[in-house]
Design a protein around this motif. Structure first.
Motif, short mmCIF file in Angstrom:
data_model
loop_
_atom_site.label_atom_id
_atom_site.label_comp_id
_atom_site.label_asym_id
_atom_site.label_seq_id
_atom_site.Cartn_x
_atom_site.Cartn_y
_atom_site.Cartn_z
N PRO A 17 2.14 -39.03 -53.65
CA PRO A 17 1.30 -40.23 -53.56
C PRO A 17 -0.01 -40.11 -54.33
O PRO A 17 -0.65 -41.12 -54.60
N LYS A 18 -0.37 -38.89 -54.71
CA LYS A 18 -1.65 -38.72 -55.44
C LYS A 18 -1.45 -38.69 -56.95
O LYS A 18 -2.41 -38.63 -57.71
N SER A 19 -0.20 -38.73 -57.39
CA SER A 19 0.05 -38.64 -58.84
C SER A 19 -0.47 -39.89 -59.54
O SER A 19 -0.56 -40.97 -58.94
N SER A 20 -0.78 -39.73 -60.82
CA SER A 20 -1.27 -40.90 -61.57
C SER A 20 -0.17 -41.96 -61.63
O SER A 20 -0.46 -43.16 -61.62
N GLY A 21 1.09 -41.53 -61.67
CA GLY A 21 2.20 -42.50 -61.72
C GLY A 21 2.19 -43.38 -60.49
O GLY A 21 2.35 -44.61 -60.59
N CYS A 22 1.99 -42.78 -59.32
CA CYS A 22 1.97 -43.57 -58.08
C CYS A 22 0.76 -44.51 -58.08
O CYS A 22 0.89 -45.70 -57.81
N LEU A 23 -0.41 -43.97 -58.43
CA LEU A 23 -1.63 -44.80 -58.42
C LEU A 23 -1.48 -45.96 -59.40
O LEU A 23 -1.86 -47.10 -59.10
N ASP A 24 -0.90 -45.70 -60.57
CA ASP A 24 -0.75 -46.76 -61.58
C ASP A 24 0.19 -47.86 -61.09
O ASP A 24 -0.09 -49.05 -61.24
N TYR A 25 1.33 -47.47 -60.49
CA TYR A 25 2.25 -48.52 -60.03
C TYR A 25 1.70 -49.27 -58.82
O TYR A 25 1.98 -50.47 -58.65
N GLN A 26 0.88 -48.59 -58.00
CA GLN A 26 0.25 -49.34 -56.91
C GLN A 26 -0.73 -50.36 -57.46
O GLN A 26 -0.76 -51.52 -57.04
N ALA A 27 -1.53 -49.92 -58.44
CA ALA A 27 -2.50 -50.84 -59.04
C ALA A 27 -1.76 -51.99 -59.74
O ALA A 27 -2.15 -53.16 -59.63
N ILE B 154 0.41 -48.00 -67.40
CA ILE B 154 1.08 -46.87 -66.74
C ILE B 154 0.93 -45.66 -67.66
O ILE B 154 1.45 -45.65 -68.78
N ARG B 155 0.18 -44.68 -67.17
CA ARG B 155 -0.04 -43.49 -68.00
C ARG B 155 1.21 -42.62 -68.04
O ARG B 155 2.03 -42.66 -67.13
N ARG B 156 1.33 -41.86 -69.11
CA ARG B 156 2.42 -40.87 -69.18
C ARG B 156 2.17 -39.84 -68.09
O ARG B 156 1.07 -39.35 -67.92
N ASN B 157 3.17 -39.56 -67.30
CA ASN B 157 2.99 -38.69 -66.14
C ASN B 157 4.31 -37.97 -65.84
O ASN B 157 5.33 -38.61 -65.62
N THR B 158 4.25 -36.65 -65.84
CA THR B 158 5.50 -35.90 -65.66
C THR B 158 6.09 -36.10 -64.26
O THR B 158 7.30 -35.95 -64.07
N THR B 159 5.24 -36.44 -63.28
CA THR B 159 5.77 -36.67 -61.93
C THR B 159 6.75 -37.85 -61.92
O THR B 159 7.69 -37.89 -61.13
N ILE B 160 6.51 -38.83 -62.80
CA ILE B 160 7.43 -39.97 -62.90
C ILE B 160 8.81 -39.49 -63.34
O ILE B 160 9.83 -39.86 -62.75
N ASN B 161 8.82 -38.63 -64.33
CA ASN B 161 10.08 -38.06 -64.81
C ASN B 161 10.78 -37.28 -63.71
O ASN B 161 11.98 -37.40 -63.50
N LYS B 162 9.98 -36.47 -63.01
CA LYS B 162 10.53 -35.65 -61.94
C LYS B 162 11.11 -36.54 -60.84
O LYS B 162 12.19 -36.28 -60.31
N ALA B 163 10.38 -37.60 -60.50
CA ALA B 163 10.86 -38.53 -59.46
C ALA B 163 12.18 -39.16 -59.90
O ALA B 163 13.15 -39.20 -59.12
N ASN B 164 12.24 -39.61 -61.15
CA ASN B 164 13.49 -40.23 -61.64
C ASN B 164 14.65 -39.24 -61.58
O ASN B 164 15.76 -39.59 -61.18
N LEU B 165 14.37 -37.99 -61.95
CA LEU B 165 15.43 -36.98 -61.94
C LEU B 165 15.93 -36.70 -60.53
O LEU B 165 17.08 -36.32 -60.33
N ASN B 166 15.05 -36.89 -59.54
CA ASN B 166 15.43 -36.61 -58.15
C ASN B 166 15.78 -37.88 -57.36
O ASN B 166 15.82 -37.84 -56.12
N ASN B 167 15.96 -38.99 -58.06
CA ASN B 167 16.28 -40.26 -57.41
C ASN B 167 15.27 -40.63 -56.34
O ASN B 167 15.62 -41.04 -55.23
#
Ligand code: ADP
Ligand code: MG
Length: 260
Positions: free
Chosen positions: A237-247, A216-229
């Protein structure tokens, strides 16, 4: 049905982020999933239910401490389509005040999860950052597998991992659990830095092929998602965080089988 705990005695290594986003990715791929939030901080409860953990009347604390509370009365259907057994800080006293010789301190969760609807493919458990205690013992006694999230950027990532693996082994023996390590999931990876590369090398050397191929790469979208529940795939869906967790969810299914 397979029960998988995400455990590391350290906080801040990506346990909750991994539970939440793996559960969503599995659900998006057609699996029926339940998350059990065993960390009284209630972070996965907040993200998945989008409600303040204290708004949940029935929690894992009630489930584990009261023999008359059944699983169904604690399960919440969440907006993301994953079922959840929520928690909040009230679970701490409920569980820690159980008498030392109470079987509920060990087998409470296992017994209650045996009531779970057989149509669940996966039950993911978000563990508290501890190496011992009633909550972690319950998680180990109840689980088929555990996944060890490890912070890929920290030079201290491997410190204490021996103790955790040994502690799980001891509790497994004591509880008759068949839990085994499914793999180490490296999170917050940044291979562009020297430190990141060195930590990755050390983790690969330590765990060998137990390291998941997906990191799981470091990805600011993950932080943003966590902050926004939100789950990261619902935010972008195109963020590296999403792609990594799908993989990762696909690799998890391949390692375990479909869970049926
Ligand atoms: N891949 C990632 N990229 C960036 N930030 C992350 C990533 N994974 C987790 N985080 C952030 O790191 C912090 C700790 O993550 P969390 O999942 O809460 O860890 P834990 O449950 O082990 O305490 C949170 O602020 C989270 O948003
Ligand atoms: Mg957490």
């Amino acid at each position: 049905m397979k029960i998988v705990a995400f455990a590391n005695y350290k906080g801040g290594v990506g346990k909750t982020t991994s539970v939440v986003n793996t559960s969503r990715a599995l659900q998006q791929n057609g699996h029926k999933v339940m998350v059990v939030d065993l960390d009284p901080q209630g972070n996965s409860t907040l993200t998945l239910s989008r409600r303040n953990p204290f708004e949940h009347e029935m929690t894992v604390g009630n489930l584990l401490s009261d023999k008359d509370v059944n699983l169904e009365s604690c399960v919440v259907n969440t907006p993301v389509g994953v079922d959840l057994v929520p928690t909040n800080l009230n679970s701490y006293p409920l569980v820690s005040l159980l008498p030392p010789n109470s079987a509920k301190r060990i087998y409470g969760l296992k017994n209650k999860l045996s009531e779970a609807d057989a149509s669940y493919d996966f039950i993911l458990i978000d563990c508290p950052p501890q190496i011992e205690g009633a909550l972690i013992t319950n998680a180990i006694a109840a689980s088929d597998y555990y996944i060890l999230p490890i912070e890929g950027e920290s030079v201290y990532a491997l410190q204490g991992v021996d103790h955790l693996v040994q502690a799980v082994d001891l509790i497994r023996e004591d509880t008759g659990s068949s839990i085994r390590l499914l793999g180490a999931l490296v999170t917050m990876v940044d291979t562009r830095t020297n430190a990141g590369r060195l930590v990755m090398e050390a983790i690969n050397k330590y765990f060998g092929d137990m390291v998941f191929d997906t990191v799981i790469r470091r990805n600011t979208t993950i932080n943003k998602a966590n902050l926004n529940n939100r789950c990261v795939c619902d935010l972008d869906p195109k963020s590296s965080g999403c792609l990594d967790y799908q993989a990762f969810s696909k690799e998890l299914v391949a390692r375990i089988g479909s869970g049926k």
